[in-house]
Design a protein around this motif. Structure first.
Motif, PDB file in Angstrom:
ATOM      1  N   LYS A 164     -10.936  18.783   2.424  1.00  0.00           N
ATOM      2  CA  LYS A 164      -9.793  18.894   3.323  1.00  0.00           C
ATOM      3  C   LYS A 164      -9.069  17.555   3.308  1.00  0.00           C
ATOM      4  O   LYS A 164      -9.689  16.499   3.405  1.00  0.00           O
ATOM      5  CB  LYS A 164     -10.264  19.224   4.735  1.00  0.00           C
ATOM      6  N   LEU A 165      -7.764  17.620   3.174  1.00  0.00           N
ATOM      7  CA  LEU A 165      -6.941  16.417   3.194  1.00  0.00           C
ATOM      8  C   LEU A 165      -6.614  16.088   4.643  1.00  0.00           C
ATOM      9  O   LEU A 165      -6.193  16.959   5.397  1.00  0.00           O
ATOM     10  CB  LEU A 165      -5.656  16.675   2.402  1.00  0.00           C
ATOM     11  N   ARG A 166      -6.848  14.830   5.035  1.00  0.00           N
ATOM     12  CA  ARG A 166      -6.607  14.413   6.418  1.00  0.00           C
ATOM     13  C   ARG A 166      -5.695  13.195   6.431  1.00  0.00           C
ATOM     14  O   ARG A 166      -5.944  12.214   5.734  1.00  0.00           O
ATOM     15  CB  ARG A 166      -7.941  14.079   7.090  1.00  0.00           C
ATOM     16  N   PHE A 167      -4.639  13.284   7.238  1.00  0.00           N
ATOM     17  CA  PHE A 167      -3.719  12.169   7.415  1.00  0.00           C
ATOM     18  C   PHE A 167      -4.046  11.508   8.749  1.00  0.00           C
ATOM     19  O   PHE A 167      -4.074  12.164   9.781  1.00  0.00           O
ATOM     20  CB  PHE A 167      -2.267  12.661   7.415  1.00  0.00           C
ATOM     21  N   ASP A 168      -4.300  10.193   8.714  1.00  0.00           N
ATOM     22  CA  ASP A 168      -4.684   9.458   9.920  1.00  0.00           C
ATOM     23  C   ASP A 168      -3.892   8.146   9.934  1.00  0.00           C
ATOM     24  O   ASP A 168      -4.208   7.221   9.190  1.00  0.00           O
ATOM     25  CB  ASP A 168      -6.188   9.194   9.904  1.00  0.00           C
ATOM     26  N   ASP A 169      -2.873   8.079  10.780  1.00  0.00           N
ATOM     27  CA  ASP A 169      -1.956   6.939  10.817  1.00  0.00           C
ATOM     28  C   ASP A 169      -1.351   6.744   9.428  1.00  0.00           C
ATOM     29  O   ASP A 169      -0.743   7.641   8.902  1.00  0.00           O
ATOM     30  CB  ASP A 169      -2.647   5.671  11.321  1.00  0.00           C
ATOM     31  N   ASP A 170      -1.532   5.577   8.835  1.00  0.00           N
ATOM     32  CA  ASP A 170      -0.983   5.303   7.512  1.00  0.00           C
ATOM     33  C   ASP A 170      -2.010   5.520   6.404  1.00  0.00           C
ATOM     34  O   ASP A 170      -1.803   5.093   5.275  1.00  0.00           O
ATOM     35  CB  ASP A 170      -0.455   3.866   7.440  1.00  0.00           C
ATOM     36  N   THR A 221     -20.447  20.009   2.047  1.00  0.00           N
ATOM     37  CA  THR A 221     -21.310  20.991   1.402  1.00  0.00           C
ATOM     38  C   THR A 221     -22.267  21.475   2.483  1.00  0.00           C
ATOM     39  O   THR A 221     -22.276  20.918   3.592  1.00  0.00           O
ATOM     40  CB  THR A 221     -22.111  20.366   0.236  1.00  0.00           C
ATOM     41  N   PRO A 222     -23.095  22.460   2.207  1.00  0.00           N
ATOM     42  CA  PRO A 222     -24.078  22.865   3.223  1.00  0.00           C
ATOM     43  C   PRO A 222     -25.056  21.751   3.598  1.00  0.00           C
ATOM     44  O   PRO A 222     -25.707  21.815   4.624  1.00  0.00           O
ATOM     45  CB  PRO A 222     -24.812  24.027   2.554  1.00  0.00           C
ATOM     46  N   TYR A 223     -25.135  20.703   2.773  1.00  0.00           N
ATOM     47  CA  TYR A 223     -26.125  19.650   2.973  1.00  0.00           C
ATOM     48  C   TYR A 223     -25.565  18.317   3.451  1.00  0.00           C
ATOM     49  O   TYR A 223     -26.312  17.480   3.931  1.00  0.00           O
ATOM     50  CB  TYR A 223     -26.883  19.410   1.660  1.00  0.00           C
ATOM     51  N   MET A 224     -24.257  18.108   3.307  1.00  0.00           N
ATOM     52  CA  MET A 224     -23.732  16.766   3.558  1.00  0.00           C
ATOM     53  C   MET A 224     -22.230  16.800   3.838  1.00  0.00           C
ATOM     54  O   MET A 224     -21.528  17.710   3.400  1.00  0.00           O
ATOM     55  CB  MET A 224     -24.015  15.930   2.303  1.00  0.00           C
ATOM     56  N   LYS A 225     -21.754  15.764   4.537  1.00  0.00           N
ATOM     57  CA  LYS A 225     -20.328  15.547   4.760  1.00  0.00           C
ATOM     58  C   LYS A 225     -20.028  14.079   4.493  1.00  0.00           C
ATOM     59  O   LYS A 225     -20.817  13.211   4.843  1.00  0.00           O
ATOM     60  CB  LYS A 225     -19.928  15.883   6.202  1.00  0.00           C
ATOM     61  N   TRP A 226     -18.866  13.810   3.863  1.00  0.00           N
ATOM     62  CA  TRP A 226     -18.448  12.436   3.601  1.00  0.00           C
ATOM     63  C   TRP A 226     -16.947  12.400   3.381  1.00  0.00           C
ATOM     64  O   TRP A 226     -16.311  13.436   3.225  1.00  0.00           O
ATOM     65  CB  TRP A 226     -19.199  11.840   2.414  1.00  0.00           C
ATOM     66  N   SER A 227     -16.391  11.201   3.390  1.00  0.00           N
ATOM     67  CA  SER A 227     -14.947  11.017   3.219  1.00  0.00           C
ATOM     68  C   SER A 227     -14.665   9.926   2.206  1.00  0.00           C
ATOM     69  O   SER A 227     -15.467   9.005   2.031  1.00  0.00           O
ATOM     70  CB  SER A 227     -14.291  10.614   4.543  1.00  0.00           C
ATOM     71  N   GLU A 228     -13.495  10.041   1.566  1.00  0.00           N
ATOM     72  CA  GLU A 228     -12.973   9.002   0.688  1.00  0.00           C
ATOM     73  C   GLU A 228     -11.514   8.787   1.064  1.00  0.00           C
ATOM     74  O   GLU A 228     -10.782   9.742   1.312  1.00  0.00           O
ATOM     75  CB  GLU A 228     -13.051   9.416  -0.783  1.00  0.00           C
ATOM     76  N   LYS A 244       0.833  -1.193   0.000  1.00  0.00           N
ATOM     77  CA  LYS A 244       0.000   0.000   0.000  1.00  0.00           C
ATOM     78  C   LYS A 244       0.869   1.245   0.000  1.00  0.00           C
ATOM     79  O   LYS A 244       1.821   1.356   0.762  1.00  0.00           O
ATOM     80  CB  LYS A 244      -0.924  -0.006   1.213  1.00  0.00           C
ATOM     81  N   GLN A 245       0.518   2.196  -0.862  1.00  0.00           N
ATOM     82  CA  GLN A 245       1.280   3.423  -0.994  1.00  0.00           C
ATOM     83  C   GLN A 245       1.046   4.323   0.215  1.00  0.00           C
ATOM     84  O   GLN A 245      -0.077   4.521   0.645  1.00  0.00           O
ATOM     85  CB  GLN A 245       0.862   4.159  -2.265  1.00  0.00           C
ATOM     86  N   LYS A 246       2.113   4.877   0.768  1.00  0.00           N
ATOM     87  CA  LYS A 246       1.991   5.856   1.835  1.00  0.00           C
ATOM     88  C   LYS A 246       1.995   7.232   1.191  1.00  0.00           C
ATOM     89  O   LYS A 246       2.919   7.596   0.473  1.00  0.00           O
ATOM     90  CB  LYS A 246       3.136   5.739   2.834  1.00  0.00           C
ATOM     91  N   ILE A 247       0.947   7.990   1.431  1.00  0.00           N
ATOM     92  CA  ILE A 247       0.813   9.311   0.843  1.00  0.00           C
ATOM     93  C   ILE A 247       1.292  10.338   1.865  1.00  0.00           C
ATOM     94  O   ILE A 247       0.911  10.290   3.032  1.00  0.00           O
ATOM     95  CB  ILE A 247      -0.644   9.552   0.437  1.00  0.00           C
ATOM     96  N   THR A 248       2.141  11.241   1.424  1.00  0.00           N
ATOM     97  CA  THR A 248       2.713  12.247   2.307  1.00  0.00           C
ATOM     98  C   THR A 248       2.182  13.630   1.932  1.00  0.00           C
ATOM     99  O   THR A 248       1.556  13.810   0.885  1.00  0.00           O
ATOM    100  CB  THR A 248       4.253  12.264   2.202  1.00  0.00           C
ATOM    101  N   SER A 249       2.474  14.607   2.782  1.00  0.00           N
ATOM    102  CA  SER A 249       2.035  15.971   2.498  1.00  0.00           C
ATOM    103  C   SER A 249       2.694  16.512   1.231  1.00  0.00           C
ATOM    104  O   SER A 249       2.142  17.395   0.568  1.00  0.00           O
ATOM    105  CB  SER A 249       2.307  16.876   3.689  1.00  0.00           C
ATOM    106  N   ALA A 250       3.844  15.985   0.861  1.00  0.00           N
ATOM    107  CA  ALA A 250       4.502  16.411  -0.376  1.00  0.00           C
ATOM    108  C   ALA A 250       3.735  15.942  -1.613  1.00  0.00           C
ATOM    109  O   ALA A 250       3.876  16.526  -2.691  1.00  0.00           O
ATOM    110  CB  ALA A 250       5.930  15.874  -0.415  1.00  0.00           C
ATOM    111  N   LYS A 297      -1.532  24.595   0.287  1.00  0.00           N
ATOM    112  CA  LYS A 297      -0.485  24.042   1.154  1.00  0.00           C
ATOM    113  C   LYS A 297      -0.983  23.739   2.564  1.00  0.00           C
ATOM    114  O   LYS A 297      -0.343  23.015   3.306  1.00  0.00           O
ATOM    115  CB  LYS A 297       0.710  24.986   1.206  1.00  0.00           C
ATOM    116  N   ASN A 298      -2.159  24.260   2.926  1.00  0.00           N
ATOM    117  CA  ASN A 298      -2.761  23.958   4.224  1.00  0.00           C
ATOM    118  C   ASN A 298      -3.689  22.750   4.154  1.00  0.00           C
ATOM    119  O   ASN A 298      -4.452  22.498   5.084  1.00  0.00           O
ATOM    120  CB  ASN A 298      -3.530  25.175   4.752  1.00  0.00           C
ATOM    121  N   ASN A 299      -3.661  22.036   3.017  1.00  0.00           N
ATOM    122  CA  ASN A 299      -4.469  20.828   2.792  1.00  0.00           C
ATOM    123  C   ASN A 299      -5.965  21.101   2.757  1.00  0.00           C
ATOM    124  O   ASN A 299      -6.771  20.247   3.094  1.00  0.00           O
ATOM    125  CB  ASN A 299      -4.151  19.746   3.827  1.00  0.00           C
TER     126      ASN A 299
END
Length: 147
Positions: A88-94, A102-109, A18-24, A61-63
Protein backbone atom coordinates in the motif's frame (compact mmCIF):
# COMPACT_ATOMS: atom_id res chain seq x y z
CA UNK A 1 32.60 29.21 12.08
CA UNK A 2 33.02 29.16 8.30
CA UNK A 3 33.10 25.34 8.36
CA UNK A 4 29.86 25.19 10.34
CA UNK A 5 28.21 27.59 7.90
CA UNK A 6 29.43 25.50 4.94
CA UNK A 7 28.12 22.27 6.44
CA UNK A 8 24.77 23.94 7.11
CA UNK A 9 24.46 25.08 3.48
CA UNK A 10 25.30 21.61 2.16
CA UNK A 11 22.72 20.05 4.51
CA UNK A 12 20.05 22.50 3.35
CA UNK A 13 20.82 21.67 -0.27
CA UNK A 14 20.26 17.96 0.38
CA UNK A 15 16.96 18.63 2.15
CA UNK A 16 15.80 21.09 -0.49
CA UNK A 17 16.59 18.72 -3.38
CA UNK A 18 14.47 15.81 -2.13
CA UNK A 19 11.90 14.73 -4.69
CA UNK A 20 8.25 15.14 -3.71
CA UNK A 21 6.29 12.13 -4.88
CA UNK A 22 2.65 12.70 -5.77
CA UNK A 23 -0.28 10.39 -6.42
CA UNK A 24 0.24 11.01 -10.14
CA UNK A 25 3.66 9.33 -9.84
CA UNK A 26 2.13 6.04 -8.67
CA UNK A 27 1.85 4.65 -12.22
CA UNK A 28 5.65 4.90 -12.55
CA UNK A 29 6.05 2.17 -9.91
CA UNK A 30 4.14 -0.42 -11.92
CA UNK A 31 6.30 -2.87 -13.83
CA UNK A 32 9.57 -4.73 -13.47
CA UNK A 33 12.48 -3.34 -11.44
CA UNK A 34 16.03 -4.67 -11.32
CA UNK A 35 18.27 -3.86 -8.38
CA UNK A 36 21.47 -2.00 -9.35
CA UNK A 37 23.07 -1.38 -5.99
CA UNK A 38 22.57 -1.09 -2.24
CA UNK A 39 24.06 1.85 -0.34
CA UNK A 40 24.65 1.11 3.34
CA UNK A 41 24.34 3.59 6.19
CA UNK A 42 28.13 4.02 6.36
CA UNK A 43 28.24 4.95 2.66
CA UNK A 44 29.63 1.65 1.38
CA UNK A 45 27.98 0.22 -1.72
CA UNK A 46 27.23 -3.24 -3.02
CA UNK A 47 26.90 -3.33 -6.81
CA UNK A 48 24.72 -5.91 -8.55
CA UNK A 49 25.51 -7.19 -12.02
CA UNK A 50 23.11 -9.62 -13.60
CA UNK A 51 20.14 -10.41 -11.35
CA UNK A 52 18.37 -13.74 -11.19
CA UNK A 53 15.15 -12.06 -10.07
CA UNK A 54 13.32 -8.78 -10.56
CA UNK A 55 10.71 -7.09 -8.40
CA UNK A 56 7.34 -6.73 -10.12
CA UNK A 57 5.00 -4.03 -8.77
CA UNK A 58 1.32 -3.64 -9.64
CA UNK A 59 -0.38 -0.80 -7.74
CA UNK A 60 -3.86 0.42 -8.66
CA UNK A 61 -5.43 3.89 -8.56
CA UNK A 62 -6.40 3.31 -4.90
CA UNK A 63 -2.67 3.00 -4.04
CA UNK A 64 -3.04 -0.70 -3.19
CA UNK A 65 -1.38 -3.62 -4.94
CA UNK A 66 1.28 -6.32 -4.84
CA UNK A 67 5.00 -6.90 -5.20
CA UNK A 68 6.27 -10.22 -6.56
CA UNK A 69 9.70 -11.65 -7.23
CA UNK A 70 9.91 -12.85 -10.84
CA UNK A 71 12.71 -14.58 -12.72
CA UNK A 72 13.43 -13.44 -16.30
CA UNK A 73 13.91 -16.13 -18.91
CA UNK A 74 15.97 -15.98 -22.09
CA UNK A 75 12.85 -16.09 -24.28
CA UNK A 76 11.50 -12.83 -22.79
CA UNK A 77 9.03 -14.43 -20.39
CA UNK A 78 9.12 -14.48 -16.59
CA UNK A 79 8.82 -17.39 -14.18
CA UNK A 80 6.47 -16.55 -11.32
CA UNK A 81 5.05 -18.34 -8.32
CA UNK A 82 2.11 -17.68 -6.01
CA UNK A 83 4.18 -15.78 -3.43
CA UNK A 84 3.63 -12.04 -3.19
CA UNK A 85 3.53 -9.18 -0.72
CA UNK A 86 0.57 -6.88 -0.35
CA UNK A 87 1.69 -3.29 -0.75
CA UNK A 88 0.00 0.00 0.00
CA UNK A 89 1.33 3.41 -0.94
CA UNK A 90 1.15 5.89 1.96
CA UNK A 91 1.69 9.64 1.79
CA UNK A 92 2.80 11.17 5.09
CA UNK A 93 3.65 14.90 5.02
CA UNK A 94 6.47 15.23 2.47
CA UNK A 95 7.34 11.53 2.58
CA UNK A 96 5.99 8.59 0.61
CA UNK A 97 6.10 5.02 1.89
CA UNK A 98 5.54 1.54 0.55
CA UNK A 99 3.85 -0.42 3.35
CA UNK A 100 4.25 -4.17 2.84
CA UNK A 101 2.37 -6.98 4.52
CA UNK A 102 2.32 -10.76 4.41
CA UNK A 103 0.56 -13.17 6.78
CA UNK A 104 3.82 -13.26 8.76
CA UNK A 105 5.22 -9.74 8.76
CA UNK A 106 4.68 -6.02 8.13
CA UNK A 107 7.32 -3.44 7.16
CA UNK A 108 7.76 -0.14 5.33
CA UNK A 109 10.21 1.45 2.92
CA UNK A 110 10.43 5.16 2.17
CA UNK A 111 10.53 6.14 -1.50
CA UNK A 112 13.40 8.60 -1.93
CA UNK A 113 13.23 8.93 -5.72
CA UNK A 114 10.88 7.75 -8.44
CA UNK A 115 11.12 8.35 -12.18
CA UNK A 116 10.19 6.33 -15.24
CA UNK A 117 13.59 4.63 -15.08
CA UNK A 118 14.74 4.83 -11.44
CA UNK A 119 13.38 3.84 -8.03
CA UNK A 120 15.26 4.42 -4.76
CA UNK A 121 13.85 3.17 -1.46
CA UNK A 122 15.17 3.36 2.10
CA UNK A 123 14.40 0.57 4.55
CA UNK A 124 14.34 0.51 8.37
CA UNK A 125 18.00 -0.61 8.48
CA UNK A 126 18.95 2.61 6.62
CA UNK A 127 19.88 0.73 3.45
CA UNK A 128 19.13 2.48 0.16
CA UNK A 129 18.04 0.15 -2.62
CA UNK A 130 18.62 1.57 -6.10
CA UNK A 131 16.53 -0.01 -8.84
CA UNK A 132 16.39 0.51 -12.58
CA UNK A 133 13.34 -0.19 -14.71
CA UNK A 134 13.70 -3.54 -16.42
CA UNK A 135 12.05 -5.31 -19.28
CA UNK A 136 12.11 -8.85 -20.56
CA UNK A 137 15.42 -10.36 -21.62
CA UNK A 138 15.27 -11.68 -25.16
CA UNK A 139 18.21 -13.51 -26.66
CA UNK A 140 16.04 -15.45 -29.15
CA UNK A 141 15.38 -14.34 -32.71
CA UNK A 142 18.50 -12.15 -32.77
CA UNK A 143 17.18 -9.34 -30.62
CA UNK A 144 13.64 -9.04 -31.95
CA UNK A 145 11.31 -7.45 -29.45
CA UNK A 146 9.87 -9.83 -26.85
CA UNK A 147 6.11 -10.27 -26.63
Amino acid sequence: MKKVFGVLIVALLFVGCKQKITSADVVKINGYWEIEKVVFEDGKEKQYGMNESFDYFQIDKNNVGIRKKVMPQLDGTFLVNDTFENVKLRFDDDQTFLDYSTPYMKWSEEILALTDKELIVLNAEKKEYHYKKAGPINLDDYGKKAK
